[in-house]
Design an enzyme around this catalytic site. Sequence first.
Site, short mmCIF file in Angstrom:
data_model
loop_
_atom_site.label_atom_id
_atom_site.label_comp_id
_atom_site.label_asym_id
_atom_site.label_seq_id
_atom_site.Cartn_x
_atom_site.Cartn_y
_atom_site.Cartn_z
N HIS A 53 0.85 -1.20 0.00
CA HIS A 53 0.00 0.00 0.00
C HIS A 53 0.89 1.25 0.00
CE1 HIS A 53 -3.40 -2.42 1.92
NE2 HIS A 53 -2.33 -3.15 2.23
N THR A 55 0.53 5.17 1.93
CA THR A 55 -0.26 5.73 3.02
C THR A 55 -1.15 6.89 2.60
OG1 THR A 55 1.50 7.28 3.61
CG2 THR A 55 1.52 5.10 4.69
N GLU A 118 2.57 -0.93 4.52
CA GLU A 118 2.28 0.45 4.14
C GLU A 118 3.59 1.18 3.85
OE1 GLU A 118 -0.44 2.21 3.74
OE2 GLU A 118 -2.07 1.04 4.66
N HIS A 156 -2.48 -3.06 -3.38
CA HIS A 156 -3.84 -2.88 -2.88
C HIS A 156 -4.82 -2.69 -4.04
CE1 HIS A 156 -6.40 -0.75 0.46
NE2 HIS A 156 -6.78 -1.98 0.25
N ASP A 166 -3.63 2.15 -4.85
CA ASP A 166 -2.28 2.12 -4.30
C ASP A 166 -1.64 0.73 -4.44
OD1 ASP A 166 -4.39 1.56 -2.34
OD2 ASP A 166 -2.79 1.31 -0.87
#
Length: 252
Positions: A53, A55, A118, A156, A166
């Site tokens: 991912h 953020t 992340e 993601h 993302d």
Amino acid sequence: MPPPRLLPALFAIVLGACASPPRTSLPILTSLPLIQRPSPNFGVRRPNFVIIHHTADDAAEGSLRTLTNPKFQVSSHYLIGRDGKLYYLVDELARAWHAGESYWGGTTDLNSASIGIELDNNGSEPFAEPMIDTLLRLLEDLKTRYKIPTANFLGHGDIIPGRKVDPSSLFPWRRLATSGFGLWCEPPYPAAAVGASDALMLSALGYDVTNLRAATAAFRRRFFSIENEDPLNADDHALLQCLIDRKREQQL
């Protein structure tokens, strides 16, 4: 469970508020007595995917506050800062809340089957070199310990096309694939199967094609670094055929 055994010289590990697995809640039975007879016959889950991912924040500290705040009910196993620092937030064998309602190749609950990472990136900037260096080292560690298949390193946006984008089109998927994390093909590509539809080919790779335009956009973001949801062309089909063949070879 302690943090993964990573060399201190390579990683700065910062434990978050959820560093140990949450307790398993007992069923709520209001009308029947509950007798606990614990059984030793169980095993912890083994992650089989890694989901990457970004953020969408401008600083890691803000993301950490979100990921460790109970009211937001969102988390990941790791966060990597722009400076390369590695934050360990949720036990790898616990189920972090990072994937949401998701799908890939028949798996419909990626939270239960994956490690979530992340990256400290706002979505419109290049991914910092110290961050990518740490990411590659972490992925190598995860792949080795859990024997995660090369094809199962995903974004993601791959598992929730249309709702998530993302990591962005700036993410260096080719570089990751060169190191063994994710599928990739270089041209010239083999000829695609004659008559295969866009939906059939995207589905064969793993995408949820309920929203075909969204799946198409997710595919092009991942493999061409562009945002485009027009119907697939011959080059797209040829690349898809190559990726599908690579995936099948790894499953043999």
